[in-house]
Design a protein around this motif. Structure first.
Motif, PDB file in Angstrom:
ATOM      1  N   LEU A 122      -1.006   2.190   4.703  1.00 29.37           N
ATOM      2  CA  LEU A 122      -0.757   1.148   3.704  1.00 29.37           C
ATOM      3  C   LEU A 122      -1.376   1.505   2.361  1.00 29.37           C
ATOM      4  O   LEU A 122      -0.777   1.274   1.307  1.00 29.37           O
ATOM      5  CB  LEU A 122      -1.321  -0.179   4.214  1.00 29.37           C
ATOM      6  CG  LEU A 122      -0.999  -1.430   3.392  1.00 29.37           C
ATOM      7  CD1 LEU A 122       0.493  -1.702   3.397  1.00 29.37           C
ATOM      8  CD2 LEU A 122      -1.756  -2.632   3.949  1.00 29.37           C
ATOM      9  N   PRO A 163       8.590  -5.389  -0.365  1.00 27.08           N
ATOM     10  CA  PRO A 163       7.307  -6.111  -0.368  1.00 27.08           C
ATOM     11  C   PRO A 163       7.210  -7.160   0.739  1.00 27.08           C
ATOM     12  O   PRO A 163       6.154  -7.306   1.370  1.00 27.08           O
ATOM     13  CB  PRO A 163       7.270  -6.760  -1.753  1.00 27.08           C
ATOM     14  CG  PRO A 163       8.155  -5.905  -2.593  1.00 27.08           C
ATOM     15  CD  PRO A 163       9.258  -5.459  -1.679  1.00 27.08           C
ATOM     16  N   ARG A 215       1.973  -6.429   7.790  1.00 26.39           N
ATOM     17  CA  ARG A 215       0.524  -6.585   7.634  1.00 26.39           C
ATOM     18  C   ARG A 215       0.022  -7.765   8.473  1.00 26.39           C
ATOM     19  O   ARG A 215      -1.073  -7.704   9.042  1.00 26.39           O
ATOM     20  CB  ARG A 215       0.175  -6.800   6.161  1.00 26.39           C
ATOM     21  CG  ARG A 215      -1.313  -6.779   5.880  1.00 26.39           C
ATOM     22  CD  ARG A 215      -1.633  -7.028   4.432  1.00 26.39           C
ATOM     23  NE  ARG A 215      -0.974  -6.089   3.549  1.00 26.39           N
ATOM     24  CZ  ARG A 215      -1.208  -6.019   2.231  1.00 26.39           C
ATOM     25  NH1 ARG A 215      -2.107  -6.818   1.685  1.00 26.39           N
ATOM     26  NH2 ARG A 215      -0.561  -5.159   1.488  1.00 26.39           N
ATOM     27  N   ILE A 245       6.654  -5.355   4.127  1.00 29.17           N
ATOM     28  CA  ILE A 245       5.287  -4.866   4.271  1.00 29.17           C
ATOM     29  C   ILE A 245       4.330  -6.019   4.540  1.00 29.17           C
ATOM     30  O   ILE A 245       3.418  -5.903   5.369  1.00 29.17           O
ATOM     31  CB  ILE A 245       4.870  -4.075   3.021  1.00 29.17           C
ATOM     32  CG1 ILE A 245       5.690  -2.776   2.918  1.00 29.17           C
ATOM     33  CG2 ILE A 245       3.378  -3.766   3.041  1.00 29.17           C
ATOM     34  CD1 ILE A 245       5.426  -1.972   1.666  1.00 29.17           C
ATOM     35  N   ALA A 246       4.533  -7.142   3.862  1.00 29.11           N
ATOM     36  CA  ALA A 246       3.678  -8.311   4.096  1.00 29.11           C
ATOM     37  C   ALA A 246       3.809  -8.803   5.536  1.00 29.11           C
ATOM     38  O   ALA A 246       2.820  -9.187   6.170  1.00 29.11           O
ATOM     39  CB  ALA A 246       4.043  -9.423   3.118  1.00 29.11           C
ATOM     40  N   LEU A 249       4.539  -2.566  -3.781  1.00 28.59           N
ATOM     41  CA  LEU A 249       4.062  -3.731  -3.041  1.00 28.59           C
ATOM     42  C   LEU A 249       4.233  -5.019  -3.812  1.00 28.59           C
ATOM     43  O   LEU A 249       4.159  -6.110  -3.233  1.00 28.59           O
ATOM     44  CB  LEU A 249       2.583  -3.557  -2.681  1.00 28.59           C
ATOM     45  CG  LEU A 249       2.224  -2.331  -1.834  1.00 28.59           C
ATOM     46  CD1 LEU A 249       0.718  -2.239  -1.661  1.00 28.59           C
ATOM     47  CD2 LEU A 249       2.905  -2.404  -0.479  1.00 28.59           C
TER      48      LEU A 249
END
Length: 234
Positions: free
Chosen positions: A88, A105, A112, A108-109, A96
């Protein structure tokens, strides 16, 4: 499972990682093909995948969103090692930022969130989160056996900490129940189910070890303590 230097790594990838080719933009295609092979064959080469992300930093015109998310999903299967965080941090901040590259984005969020739950041993929440949005199915579709890889990691960590565990709790942690859960527990993990309890075989991690604490106090040390106590009374 060695995700840093897997035995499956071919010679040409070794040359890229260890030589000047790791700075060559033409190496991007080779590393992307290698990532595809990892996804299809249930192993991870985190070192090679980080090399690819570094090349993306140097060559932003070659960035592929799907490759980035596949690297992150593969890193998830290596928890509790820090592979997800390491990958990351190699993604440029510009990718991001919200609305910078359409869906990346958000993807990826979402990943996470999954990583945080796995790292925090919130396994039941992980499975609930995974089932809460169709986007997760899209993100993990390229990773052969993703859910089983996660379950194997969970089972490995459970075996390090427990000798027995209630079946309903383990089912929640594995995100499955009924016959499917029993098959995984007995066939894949190799454990026994007795009534409502799962028996985990003894191993080097879950075996109680007797610890011995020895304190060596010699005569000089003891005499100093007595003398100090005597002086304080004067």
């Amino acid at each position: 499972m060695d995700s840093e230097d897997p035995q499956e790594r071919p010679e040409d990838i070794i040359n890229i990682i260890n030589g000047l080719e790791r700075y060559n933009p033409e190496a991007v295609g080779h590393l992307e093909d290698y990532l595809r092979h990892q996804c299809e064959n249930r192993y991870t080469d985190s070192n090679a995948n980080r090399t690819l992300l570094k090349l993306y930093q140097l060559n932003p015109d070659r960035v592929k969103d799907e490759v980035i998310t596949n690297i992150l999903v593969k890193a998830l299967t290596c928890f509790p090692s820090p592979q997800f965080s390491l990958a990351l941090h190699l993604i440029p901040p510009s990718l991001l930022a919200p609305n910078s590259r359409a869906e990346l984005p958000e993807a990826i969020a979402k990943l996470r969130e999954l990583s945080n739950q796995l790292q925090g041993a919130q396994y039941a929440r992980f499975w609930a989160q995974l089932d809460s949005d169709d986007l997760y199915a899209d993100l993990t579709t390229d990773i052969e056996g993703f859910e089983e890889l996660i379950r194997v990691r969970i089972a490995t960590l459970v075996s390090h900490a427990y000798r027995e565990i209630d079946l309903p709790i383990l089912e929640q942690w594995l995100g499955m129940d009924g016959p499917a859960a029993l098959r995984f527990i007995t066939d894949t993990a190799g454990w026994k189910v007795e009534g409502g309890t799962v028996k985990v075989p003894r191993n080097a991690e879950n075996e109680a070890k007797k610890s011995e604490v020895r304190e060596d106090v010699n005569v000089d040390m003891f005499s100093r303590v007595i003398r100090r106590a005597w002086e304080e009374t004067i």
